[in-house]
Design a protein around this motif. Structure first.
Motif, PDB file in Angstrom:
ATOM      1  N   HIS A  23       0.844  -1.204   0.000  1.00 39.93           N
ATOM      2  CA  HIS A  23       0.000   0.000   0.000  1.00 39.93           C
ATOM      3  C   HIS A  23       0.876   1.249   0.000  1.00 39.93           C
ATOM      4  O   HIS A  23       1.975   1.253   0.551  1.00 39.93           O
ATOM      5  N   MET A 144      -5.933  -0.461   6.294  1.00 41.97           N
ATOM      6  CA  MET A 144      -5.404  -1.814   6.087  1.00 41.97           C
ATOM      7  C   MET A 144      -6.115  -2.860   6.935  1.00 41.97           C
ATOM      8  O   MET A 144      -6.302  -3.992   6.508  1.00 41.97           O
ATOM      9  N   GLN A 386      -5.228   7.159   0.351  1.00 41.36           N
ATOM     10  CA  GLN A 386      -4.469   6.051  -0.226  1.00 41.36           C
ATOM     11  C   GLN A 386      -4.143   6.406  -1.671  1.00 41.36           C
ATOM     12  O   GLN A 386      -4.980   6.935  -2.399  1.00 41.36           O
ATOM     13  N   THR A 388      -3.730   5.321  -5.195  1.00 42.76           N
ATOM     14  CA  THR A 388      -4.252   4.137  -5.881  1.00 42.76           C
ATOM     15  C   THR A 388      -3.748   3.968  -7.308  1.00 42.76           C
ATOM     16  O   THR A 388      -3.924   2.927  -7.906  1.00 42.76           O
TER      17      THR A 388
END
Length: 394
Positions: A23, A144, A386, A388
């Motif tokens: 991530h 997460m 996040q 992406t």
């Protein structure tokens, strides 16, 4: 800039841990357009997230150990989640320890992770790199491990980590702006209730420029504590005069003026600044909504003058930077930003004049103080998120 940061952090993660990260998260620094020293005086602030980030590359490692690597410092630190977590000697690690401790304290379960992080937020410039680290790590664990924390909870964890593990008794503005930021929007935040609303901040042919004085005077902590005591004393005296008044928000400038003899010169000037600044924030919101950037600029200069003369938290270097652009037709407004006694000025500048301003003011500043000025062009960006876009194969 953002993509380059992500690539560098991902590559470093692969070097450190032998695999690509699972991530990527980005957590921004922040600016405050107007509303200085009113967060603890019942006022509103007008912050925004900016396009300078702490980037986290992170993977679950299937153990109970958190392994951290600070790319910019080339330092590592590990801790065991099954052990009690306490602050240590390595200051940057305390941000992570504090966040992990507070999430554990809530009874939420998460596992060991490998983390590499790096920042494009200038250190010591008052752009809240610490809030970005705290909130970015809390946000990453929340995503997460599906911890179910709201954005507000993430911001509050960041603030509490700073209080308890770092020892800085900060307000909520920095963490809130980092987490809640939106592109081309400022946040009008009530620091008491955490009620907030977004307002447009598309500056059209103007842009935001930060000029970093590169100084930090030692007065910051003592000066801050003195101001808090002075305004508390002033509010208590004003409440005696006006029993209907509960907070600075209830006071008018006329009431403060009428109480000048009772307050004494110093406390009077502190209270006058607070009452005026609370009103300036509300006027700034109206100016932004009307795209009246000339009025916004005047309010910024008025805030600087108030901070310098009445609240007395500026310094010679910051006053010089504000005055250097005061009569420049390409600059609508400027003021010192943050706690004071050093740090940055924030300037509203015509886009095509930015480089010329940087060049001129840098030269004048070097001649006056023999200090190399740093300049940061910033845009208002979205909050912690996040990343992406595909980064595999880096």
């Amino acid at each position: 800039m953002k993509k380059k940061l992500v690539q560098q952090v991902s590559a470093c993660f692969k070097e450190q841990f032998g695999a690509a990260p699972g991530h990527i998260f980005l957590s921004p620094g922040r600016i405050n357009i107007i509303g200085e020293h009113v967060d603890y005086n019942d006022g509103f602030v007008l912050p925004a997230a900016i396009n300078k980030y702490v980037c986290f590359a992170i993977s679950d490692n299937g153990t109970n150990t958190v392994n951290l690597f600070a790319k910019d410092l080339n330092e590592s630190y590990s801790f065991d989640l099954t052990q009690p977590l306490k602050p240590g000697d390595l200051m940057w690690a305390n941000f992570f320890l504090g966040v992990a401790h507070l999430i554990k304290e809530k009874g939420l379960a998460f596992g060991g992770v490998n983390v590499v992080f790096s920042s494009t937020i200038p250190m010591g410039a008052g752009l809240s790199s610490s809030a970005a680290v705290e909130c970015g790590f809390a946000f990453a664990l929340n995503k997460m491990y599906n911890l179910g924390l709201s954005r507000e909870a993430v911001a509050l964890i960041g603030q509490k980590a700073e209080h308890t593990f770092v020892g800085v008794n900060c307000g909520i503005m920095d963490q809130f702006a980092s987490v809640f930021g939106k592109k081309r929007k400022v946040i009008k935040l009530d620091c008491n209730s955490l009620e907030y609303e977004y307002h447009n901040a598309d500056f059209k042919e103007y842009s935001l420029l930060l000029l970093d004085s590169k100084v930090k005077h030692t007065l910051l902590t003592s000066g801050y504590n003195d101001r808090r005591n002075e305004v508390e004393q002033g509010l208590a005296l004003l409440k005696e005069q006006y029993p209907e008044v509960k907070t600075f928000r209830d006071l008018t400038e006329a009431q403060v003026e009428a109480s000048k003899n009772i307050l004494g010169d110093v406390v009077y000037r502190r209270c006058l600044f607070v009452v005026r600044e609370i009103k300036r924030v509300l006027d700034a919101v109206t100016a932004l909504e009307n795209e009246d950037f000339a009025t916004l600029g005047k309010l910024m200069f008025a805030t600087h003058d108030g901070l310098s003369k009445n609240y007395e938290v500026s310094c010679e270097e910051l006053d010089f930077l504000a005055d250097a652009v005061r009569n420049d037709e390409n600059v609508l407004g400027a003021r010192m930003m943050g706690g004071g006694f050093g740090g940055c000025t924030i300037n509203l500048v015509k886009k095509d004049a930015v480089n010329g301003i940087i060049e001129r003011v840098s030269q004048e500043y070097k001649e006056k103080f023999n200090i190399k000025l740093e300049a940061y062009k910033v845009k208002i960006s979205k909050g912690t998120s996040q990343y992406t876009t595909e980064y595999a194969g880096i």
